[in-house]
Design an enzyme around this catalytic site. Structure first.
Site, PDB file in Angstrom:
ATOM      1  N   ARG A   1      11.634  -6.253   4.316  1.00  0.00           N
ATOM      2  CA  ARG A   1      11.510  -4.791   4.254  1.00  0.00           C
ATOM      3  C   ARG A   1      12.592  -4.113   5.103  1.00  0.00           C
ATOM      4  NH1 ARG A   1       5.868  -1.928   5.397  1.00  0.00           N
ATOM      5  NH2 ARG A   1       5.969  -3.032   7.370  1.00  0.00           N
TER       6      ARG A   1
ATOM      7  N   ARG B   1      -0.843  -8.597  13.320  1.00  0.00           N
ATOM      8  CA  ARG B   1      -1.340  -7.589  12.364  1.00  0.00           C
ATOM      9  C   ARG B   1      -2.224  -8.248  11.308  1.00  0.00           C
ATOM     10  NH1 ARG B   1       4.192  -5.423  10.607  1.00  0.00           N
ATOM     11  NH2 ARG B   1       3.082  -4.179   9.074  1.00  0.00           N
TER      12      ARG B   1
ATOM     13  N   ARG C   1      11.542  -2.452  10.855  1.00  0.00           N
ATOM     14  CA  ARG C   1      10.502  -1.874  11.709  1.00  0.00           C
ATOM     15  C   ARG C   1      10.224  -2.789  12.897  1.00  0.00           C
ATOM     16  NH1 ARG C   1       5.417   0.131   8.159  1.00  0.00           N
ATOM     17  NH2 ARG C   1       4.271  -1.094   9.685  1.00  0.00           N
TER      18      ARG C   1
ATOM     19  N   ARG D   1      -9.689   1.436   8.530  1.00  0.00           N
ATOM     20  CA  ARG D   1      -9.286   0.059   8.796  1.00  0.00           C
ATOM     21  C   ARG D   1     -10.318  -0.685   9.621  1.00  0.00           C
ATOM     22  NH1 ARG D   1      -3.188   0.804   8.588  1.00  0.00           N
ATOM     23  NH2 ARG D   1      -2.285  -1.177   9.158  1.00  0.00           N
TER      24      ARG D   1
ATOM     25  N   LYS E   1       0.837  -1.212   0.000  1.00  0.00           N
ATOM     26  CA  LYS E   1       0.000   0.000   0.000  1.00  0.00           C
ATOM     27  C   LYS E   1       0.873   1.263   0.000  1.00  0.00           C
ATOM     28  CE  LYS E   1      -1.991  -1.084   3.924  1.00  0.00           C
ATOM     29  NZ  LYS E   1      -1.282  -2.363   4.201  1.00  0.00           N
TER      30      LYS E   1
HETATM   31  P1  AP5 Z   1       4.879  -1.684   1.774  1.00  0.00           P
HETATM   32  O1  AP5 Z   1       4.569  -0.790   0.623  1.00  0.00           O
HETATM   33  O2  AP5 Z   1       5.700  -1.136   2.878  1.00  0.00           O
HETATM   34  O3  AP5 Z   1       3.543  -2.387   2.300  1.00  0.00           O
HETATM   35  P2  AP5 Z   1       2.323  -1.799   3.152  1.00  0.00           P
HETATM   36  O4  AP5 Z   1       1.101  -2.459   2.631  1.00  0.00           O
HETATM   37  O5  AP5 Z   1       2.350  -0.310   3.177  1.00  0.00           O
HETATM   38  O6  AP5 Z   1       2.708  -2.417   4.531  1.00  0.00           O
HETATM   39  P3  AP5 Z   1       2.652  -1.841   6.031  1.00  0.00           P
HETATM   40  O7  AP5 Z   1       3.272  -2.896   6.875  1.00  0.00           O
HETATM   41  O8  AP5 Z   1       3.248  -0.469   6.133  1.00  0.00           O
HETATM   42  O9  AP5 Z   1       1.147  -1.777   6.263  1.00  0.00           O
HETATM   43  P4  AP5 Z   1       0.455  -1.960   7.594  1.00  0.00           P
HETATM   44  O10 AP5 Z   1      -0.935  -1.739   7.147  1.00  0.00           O
HETATM   45  O11 AP5 Z   1       0.678  -3.182   8.346  1.00  0.00           O
HETATM   46  O12 AP5 Z   1       1.184  -0.904   8.525  1.00  0.00           O
HETATM   47  P5  AP5 Z   1       0.960   0.641   8.790  1.00  0.00           P
HETATM   48  O13 AP5 Z   1       2.266   1.287   8.731  1.00  0.00           O
HETATM   49  O14 AP5 Z   1      -0.157   1.175   7.972  1.00  0.00           O
HETATM   50  O15 AP5 Z   1       5.596  -3.000   1.173  1.00  0.00           O
HETATM   51  C1  AP5 Z   1       6.080  -3.998   2.046  1.00  0.00           C
HETATM   52  C2  AP5 Z   1       7.424  -4.524   1.505  1.00  0.00           C
HETATM   53  O16 AP5 Z   1       7.188  -5.235   0.278  1.00  0.00           O
HETATM   54  C3  AP5 Z   1       8.431  -3.420   1.154  1.00  0.00           C
HETATM   55  O17 AP5 Z   1       9.712  -3.895   1.418  1.00  0.00           O
HETATM   56  C4  AP5 Z   1       8.233  -3.206  -0.371  1.00  0.00           C
HETATM   57  O18 AP5 Z   1       9.392  -2.736  -0.994  1.00  0.00           O
HETATM   58  C5  AP5 Z   1       7.871  -4.621  -0.813  1.00  0.00           C
HETATM   59  N1  AP5 Z   1       6.933  -4.682  -1.925  1.00  0.00           N
HETATM   60  C6  AP5 Z   1       5.784  -3.970  -2.059  1.00  0.00           C
HETATM   61  N2  AP5 Z   1       5.146  -4.311  -3.187  1.00  0.00           N
HETATM   62  C7  AP5 Z   1       5.894  -5.290  -3.766  1.00  0.00           C
HETATM   63  C8  AP5 Z   1       5.754  -6.048  -4.972  1.00  0.00           C
HETATM   64  N3  AP5 Z   1       4.707  -5.902  -5.788  1.00  0.00           N
HETATM   65  N4  AP5 Z   1       6.709  -6.967  -5.264  1.00  0.00           N
HETATM   66  C9  AP5 Z   1       7.773  -7.159  -4.427  1.00  0.00           C
HETATM   67  N5  AP5 Z   1       7.983  -6.443  -3.296  1.00  0.00           N
HETATM   68  C10 AP5 Z   1       7.039  -5.529  -2.970  1.00  0.00           C
HETATM   69  O19 AP5 Z   1       0.429   0.606  10.304  1.00  0.00           O
HETATM   70  C11 AP5 Z   1       1.281   0.265  11.366  1.00  0.00           C
HETATM   71  C12 AP5 Z   1       0.497   0.231  12.669  1.00  0.00           C
HETATM   72  O20 AP5 Z   1      -0.081   1.521  12.920  1.00  0.00           O
HETATM   73  C13 AP5 Z   1      -0.680  -0.734  12.712  1.00  0.00           C
HETATM   74  O21 AP5 Z   1      -0.289  -2.043  13.054  1.00  0.00           O
HETATM   75  C14 AP5 Z   1      -1.551  -0.092  13.816  1.00  0.00           C
HETATM   76  O22 AP5 Z   1      -1.030  -0.351  15.081  1.00  0.00           O
HETATM   77  C15 AP5 Z   1      -1.372   1.392  13.520  1.00  0.00           C
HETATM   78  N6  AP5 Z   1      -2.381   1.917  12.571  1.00  0.00           N
HETATM   79  C16 AP5 Z   1      -2.145   2.455  11.358  1.00  0.00           C
HETATM   80  N7  AP5 Z   1      -3.283   2.841  10.770  1.00  0.00           N
HETATM   81  C17 AP5 Z   1      -4.282   2.534  11.635  1.00  0.00           C
HETATM   82  C18 AP5 Z   1      -5.695   2.667  11.589  1.00  0.00           C
HETATM   83  N8  AP5 Z   1      -6.335   3.222  10.520  1.00  0.00           N
HETATM   84  N9  AP5 Z   1      -6.393   2.233  12.649  1.00  0.00           N
HETATM   85  C19 AP5 Z   1      -5.796   1.701  13.739  1.00  0.00           C
HETATM   86  N10 AP5 Z   1      -4.456   1.515  13.834  1.00  0.00           N
HETATM   87  C20 AP5 Z   1      -3.700   1.937  12.795  1.00  0.00           C
END
Ligand code: AP5
Length: 249
Positions: A132, A178, A167, A93, A16
């Site tokens: 990552r 998660r 991370r 979410r 994402k």
């Molecule tokens: P990446 O682009 O980093 O993936 P992502 O989907 O953004 O993953 P996140 O782990 O950041 O999402 P998340 O939803 O768990 O965490 P968030 O930070 O939002 O890609 C991942 C890896 O794969 C990278 O190395 C990339 O290079 C690689 N990659 C990507 N696409 C690829 C492809 N096609 N082919 C090969 N490699 C690829 O949230 C963190 C925490 O914050 C949550 O756990 C929660 O505690 C809190 N939080 C955030 N938002 C909320 C909310 N709305 N409500 C409640 N809690 C929340």
């Protein structure tokens, strides 16, 4: 350019953040990522940061009211400088967050234009998260992957030369929590946005470029849909009436 309000949906590690950043660059709109905002708050030890730290460390979702306030503030702030819309990454979410967003936008006579679901199987996302590497600087926040998107110099950020980190929540046991949170709280949003006719499902298994291509096609369809509506409205208008502007990317 007409406004574009987009949501990125998908399991942790689906891509994402990576895709949202590319899309924002392509459309010249801001990337509003709740994970980045909350990690920034934790790093700066703000009141919100202190509140959300234990949830994030355990891979649990932070309370809805906290994250809704953070997002509404970010939308208002973004609007001051870039009125062309935004990409919400990681929000909503939960159903409560989706309802809150809908209410806030409805009051402003605004709406979400498209929800992009990056559908990626569990085993693929687990591998991606283990590979990552992230820049710890909240102002940079660049994301790499040791296999699919390596930094030019291993372990060093291309943009700001900081040492890359794994991370805290990318440990296997936290990744599992998660994923469970996603299945339980976030998956119902797929049905919710499908019923609203807003969901575009993207196959997240492909390469970074293949996934980006699918997303651009999905977003370009917003324009065509807007054009169709415009033709319909024009056909219903009285002779010489109304000034309808088409949506465009
Ligand atoms: P990446 O682009 O980093 O993936 P992502 O989907 O953004 O993953 P996140 O782990 O950041 O999402 P998340 O939803 O768990 O965490 P968030 O930070 O939002 O890609 C991942 C890896 O794969 C990278 O190395 C990339 O290079 C690689 N990659 C990507 N696409 C690829 C492809 N096609 N082919 C090969 N490699 C690829 O949230 C963190 C925490 O914050 C949550 O756990 C929660 O505690 C809190 N939080 C955030 N938002 C909320 C909310 N709305 N409500 C409640 N809690 C929340």
């Amino acid at each position: 350019m007409s406004e574009k309000r987009l949501v990125m949906l998908g399991p942790p590690g689906a891509g994402k953040g990576t895709q949202a950043q590319w899309l924002c660059d392509a459309l010249d709109i801001p990337h509003l990522a709740t994970g980045d905002m909350l990690r920034g708050a934790v790093a700066n030890n703000t009141e919100v940061g202190q509140q959300v730290r234990p949830f994030m460390e355990q891979g649990r979702l932070v309370p809805d009211d906290v994250v809704v306030n953070v997002v509404v503030e970010a939308i208002d702030e973004a609007k001051k400088t870039t009125p062309n819309g935004y990409v919400l990454d990681g929000f909503p979410r939960t159903m409560r967050q989706a309802d809150a967003l809908q209410k806030v936008l409805a009051k402003r006579k605004e709406k979400i234009d498209k929800v992009i679901l990056i559908n990626t199987p569990d085993e693929v996302v687990q591998e991606r998260l283990m590979q990552r590497r992230s820049c710890p600087d909240p102002l940079c926040g660049a994301v790499y992957n040791v296999k699919s998107k390596p930094a030019r110099t291993a372990g060093i950020c291309d943009n700001c030369a900081k040492t890359l980190i794994v991370r805290d929540d990318d440990r296997p046991e936290t990744i599992r929590v998660r994923q469970q949170q996603y299945w339980h709280d976030t998956e119902p949003l797929i049905d919710y946005y499908t019923r609203k006719g807003l969901l575009a499902e993207i196959n997240g298994r492909g390469s970074l470029e293949e996934v980006a291509g699918q997303i651009l096609i999905a977003v370009s369809k917003i324009k065509r849909a807007a054009n169709r509506d415009s033709v319909r409205r024009k056909a219903l208008e009285p002779e010489g009436g109304g000034d309808v502007k088409d949506g465009e990317i």
